[in-house]
Design an enzyme around this catalytic site. Structure first.
Site, PDB file in Angstrom:
ATOM      1  CB  SER A 122     111.727  50.237 -54.053  1.00 19.06           C
ATOM      2  OG  SER A 122     112.572  51.349 -54.282  1.00 19.06           O
ATOM      3  CG  ASN A 193     108.641  46.312 -57.344  1.00 16.91           C
ATOM      4  OD1 ASN A 193     107.813  46.790 -58.199  1.00 16.91           O
ATOM      5  ND2 ASN A 193     109.567  47.393 -56.836  1.00 16.91           N
TER       6      ASN A 193
HETATM    7  P1  NAD Z   1     114.460  61.315 -54.556  1.00 21.23           P
HETATM    8  O1  NAD Z   1     115.636  61.459 -55.308  1.00 21.23           O
HETATM    9  O2  NAD Z   1     113.273  61.977 -55.184  1.00 21.23           O
HETATM   10  O3  NAD Z   1     114.726  62.096 -53.016  1.00 21.23           O
HETATM   11  C1  NAD Z   1     115.521  61.660 -52.016  1.00 21.23           C
HETATM   12  C2  NAD Z   1     116.239  62.786 -51.361  1.00 21.23           C
HETATM   13  O4  NAD Z   1     116.750  62.252 -50.230  1.00 21.23           O
HETATM   14  C3  NAD Z   1     116.629  64.009 -52.036  1.00 21.23           C
HETATM   15  O5  NAD Z   1     116.046  65.020 -51.715  1.00 21.23           O
HETATM   16  C4  NAD Z   1     118.261  63.917 -51.493  1.00 21.23           C
HETATM   17  O6  NAD Z   1     118.547  65.180 -51.292  1.00 21.23           O
HETATM   18  C5  NAD Z   1     118.027  63.177 -50.119  1.00 21.23           C
HETATM   19  N1  NAD Z   1     119.290  62.444 -49.504  1.00 21.23           N
HETATM   20  C6  NAD Z   1     120.099  61.642 -50.184  1.00 21.23           C
HETATM   21  N2  NAD Z   1     120.696  61.394 -49.291  1.00 21.23           N
HETATM   22  C7  NAD Z   1     120.603  62.056 -48.010  1.00 21.23           C
HETATM   23  C8  NAD Z   1     121.216  61.581 -46.690  1.00 21.23           C
HETATM   24  N3  NAD Z   1     122.048  60.835 -46.657  1.00 21.23           N
HETATM   25  N4  NAD Z   1     120.485  62.370 -45.756  1.00 21.23           N
HETATM   26  C9  NAD Z   1     119.177  62.892 -45.922  1.00 21.23           C
HETATM   27  N5  NAD Z   1     118.988  63.114 -47.276  1.00 21.23           N
HETATM   28  C10 NAD Z   1     119.343  62.579 -48.208  1.00 21.23           C
HETATM   29  O7  NAD Z   1     114.127  59.917 -54.356  1.00 21.23           O
HETATM   30  P2  NAD Z   1     112.584  59.349 -54.312  1.00 21.23           P
HETATM   31  O8  NAD Z   1     112.084  58.657 -55.500  1.00 21.23           O
HETATM   32  O9  NAD Z   1     112.018  59.875 -53.057  1.00 21.23           O
HETATM   33  O10 NAD Z   1     113.132  57.954 -53.453  1.00 21.23           O
HETATM   34  C11 NAD Z   1     113.501  57.819 -51.869  1.00 21.23           C
HETATM   35  C12 NAD Z   1     113.608  56.288 -51.447  1.00 21.23           C
HETATM   36  O11 NAD Z   1     112.272  55.731 -51.726  1.00 21.23           O
HETATM   37  C13 NAD Z   1     114.650  55.330 -52.208  1.00 21.23           C
HETATM   38  O12 NAD Z   1     114.923  54.619 -51.289  1.00 21.23           O
HETATM   39  C14 NAD Z   1     113.623  54.823 -53.257  1.00 21.23           C
HETATM   40  O13 NAD Z   1     114.037  53.483 -53.823  1.00 21.23           O
HETATM   41  C15 NAD Z   1     112.500  54.682 -52.390  1.00 21.23           C
HETATM   42  N6  NAD Z   1     111.246  54.458 -53.405  1.00 21.23           N
HETATM   43  C16 NAD Z   1     111.128  55.235 -54.284  1.00 21.23           C
HETATM   44  C17 NAD Z   1     109.863  55.140 -55.080  1.00 21.23           C
HETATM   45  C18 NAD Z   1     109.455  55.755 -56.602  1.00 21.23           C
HETATM   46  O14 NAD Z   1     108.629  55.619 -56.951  1.00 21.23           O
HETATM   47  N7  NAD Z   1     110.295  56.939 -56.424  1.00 21.23           N
HETATM   48  C19 NAD Z   1     108.869  54.149 -54.622  1.00 21.23           C
HETATM   49  C20 NAD Z   1     109.131  53.354 -53.418  1.00 21.23           C
HETATM   50  C21 NAD Z   1     110.284  53.669 -52.876  1.00 21.23           C
END
Ligand code: NAD
Length: 499
Positions: A122, A193
């Protein structure tokens, strides 16, 4: 290039976003491999997905066989090597540039040469993630919104080296998954954003100046059609999260003052006033807490006046005629302002100047732009402000005239551009700049803001209903008051204002 239904999808990261992306891809008919670095996390996410789908079946929102077929398509994989046959990998791991680069370096060696690599980042530049890849052209942003199964928008983000065909294939894939994709260029905040920053920033500025209470601010923006006001929305999102996005956009823009985060919010984050999750933000939550409602609207009839002139033409002037029932009045459509002149005193639609800058017996009111304006609905909250030199009699009368026109008049401090006008002007300005810089199209900006953050209208729809010259004039007046970079008019809006 086309990524068909028969192509397998690899989702890396089984957290909030990855699990949602896996669900959407499986519901669209793809075989999905789900991988997470944490042992057991992908299997847990599959179990949770099964329970979610069963819940939908129980509510009658999903057929039992569709739920079973969807869950059967998702398979947790412990090693990425098991997913080498995927046509596309969608990454949703931790928001860290090095971690993402390392993952894509590995995926490049494992997946076929034609496989598309997508990142759900993001805030990190897609161009930066691709730097160092053997074939950076196949990396593209596929930015979903939370919760993924419900939110329609997907920003398809192209970095400097993203292949146009790859971006289009991901755009088409998102559409096939039932989403509304919007093309975006990799720039800080992408579309949503970035354009949304002023929605928070203008309110935070008004609160910093103690111009208005949060509940009044929220009510006035809800009165403009927003589902939630900025204060209640930030309390829901969490001040820490909202502040982090504001900071990241500010830093990524080389500290352009236009995006400067709020001191007020910094202090709230430092103090742990994070919103709903901490029990207190702008509002207190828990027993008897929440967003206070405004006192009920009390209709009024217009006060006695000897001579009334209705200035201007258009929907706002028309609306003011509600207050003039049974009252003789003159019309002046050439004066250059919209509002009422009452025995020499003025009640004017804001042009961005403070009431005090215009004169003594002057009140200014906010932009009434709610879609129901034409329906003449009564009781819509609307901010107004009085000149510091206004007489007590005009202070009373100005509020009464607005109530007679059906507005739930809310007096705030004499802040330039009031609430709705300055917020919408800044949203339109930011959207004009984004289009000017090739970040998105006008239609893309409108779709993104309506679907990504539920705005009641897109910035270019507001621009069409309002007027480029008036918006530029309003921003110039704000810039003259504040003397900073924040309110500088986008070159694209300026050009439109001359048209
Ligand atoms: P989260 O913490 O819920 O999930 C991330 C997952 O990735 C975890 O289960 C972790 O164990 C795993 N992980 C970390 N490093 C890893 C690796 N090297 N290989 C494999 N798995 C790995 O996070 P999220 O909220 O789902 O966000 C994930 C991505 O999406 C981020 O880049 C975030 O910026 C983006 N994003 C989040 C949102 C939101 O509202 N949460 C919205 C849009 C985009």
């Amino acid at each position: 290039m086309k990524i068909g239904k028969d192509s397998a999808v690899l989702v890396v990261g089984a957290g909030i976003m990855g699990a949602g992306i896996a669900q959407v891809a499986a519901q669209a008919g793809h075989a999905v491999w789900l991988h997470d670095a944490r042992d057991g996390a992908a299997a847990q996410a599959c179990d949770k997905l099964g329970a979610t789908l069963q819940g939908l079946v129980a509510k009658g929102k999903l057929a039992a066989d569709a739920a079973a077929a969807t869950i059967a398509r998702v398979r947790p994989v412990a090693a990425l090597t098991e997913a080498a046959g995927a046509a596309i990998a969608v990454e949703a791991i931790v928001e860290d540039l090095q971690a993402k680069r390392a993952l894509f370096a590995e995926l490049e060696t494992l997946l076929g040469a034609d496989a598309v690599l997508a990142t759900n980042t993001s805030s990190i530049s897609v161009t930066a993630i691709a730097n160092g890849m053997q074939r950076p052209g196949r990396l593209v942003g596929m930015h979903f919104f939370n919760p993924v199964p419900l939110m329609k928008l997907v920003e398809v983000v192209s970095g400097l080296r993203t292949d146009g065909e790859v971006a289009q294939a991901v755009f088409d894939l998102a559409a096939a998954w039932g989403k509304t994709p919007v093309h975006a260029k990799s720039t800080p905040g992408f579309v949503v954003n970035r354009i949304a920053r002023p929605f928070y920033a203008e309110s935070l500025q008004l609160l910093l100046e103690r111009a208005v209470e949060p509940s009044v601010l929220d009510a006035c923006l809800r009165g403009a059609g927003f589902r939630m006001g900025p204060c209640e929305l930030i309390d829901l999102i969490g001040h820490d999260t909202n502040f982090a996005v504001s900071r990241s956009v500010y830093e990524a823009n080389f500290q352009d003052k236009r995006y400067m985060p709020s001191l007020l919010q910094a202090e709230m984050v430092a103090g742990g006033l994070l919103g709903r999750k901490s029990g207190q933000g702008f509002y207190r939550y828990g027993d008897g807490g929440g967003v206070p409602a405004l006192p009920a609207f009390e209709p009024a009839s217009a006060p006695y006046a000897q001579r009334v002139v209705l200035h201007g033409a258009g929907p706002v002037a028309d609306r003011l005629t509600l207050a003039l029932a049974g009252q003789a009045f003159e019309r002046d459509t050439a004066s250059g302002w919209t509002g009422l002149e009452v025995d020499g005193a003025q009640l004017r639609l804001t042009d961005g100047r403070c009431a005090s800058a215009i004169g003594a017996e002057v009140a200014v009111f906010d932009l009434p732009i709610h879609p129901s304006l034409g329906g003449r609905e009564r009781g819509t909250p609307l901010a107004f402000a009085l000149s510091d030199r206004a007489s007590g009699a005009w202070v009373q009368a100005a509020a009464q005239w607005l109530r007679a026109a059906g507005f739930h008049a809310q007096r705030i401090a004499d802040a330039p551009g009031l609430i709705v006008a300055r917020t919408l002007a800044m949203l339109v300005n930011e959207a004009c700049d984004a289009v000017h810089q090739g970040v998105c199209s006008e239609a893309g900006a409108d779709a993104a803001m309506k679907l990504g953050v539920n705005y009641p209208a897109g910035p270019f729809e507001w621009l069409a209903r309002w007027d480029a010259a008036r918006i530029a004039q309003l921003l110039d007046a704000l810039a003259a008051t504040y003397r900073g970079e924040r309110y500088r008019v986008s070159p694209a809006l300026r050009r439109r204002s001359w048209a």
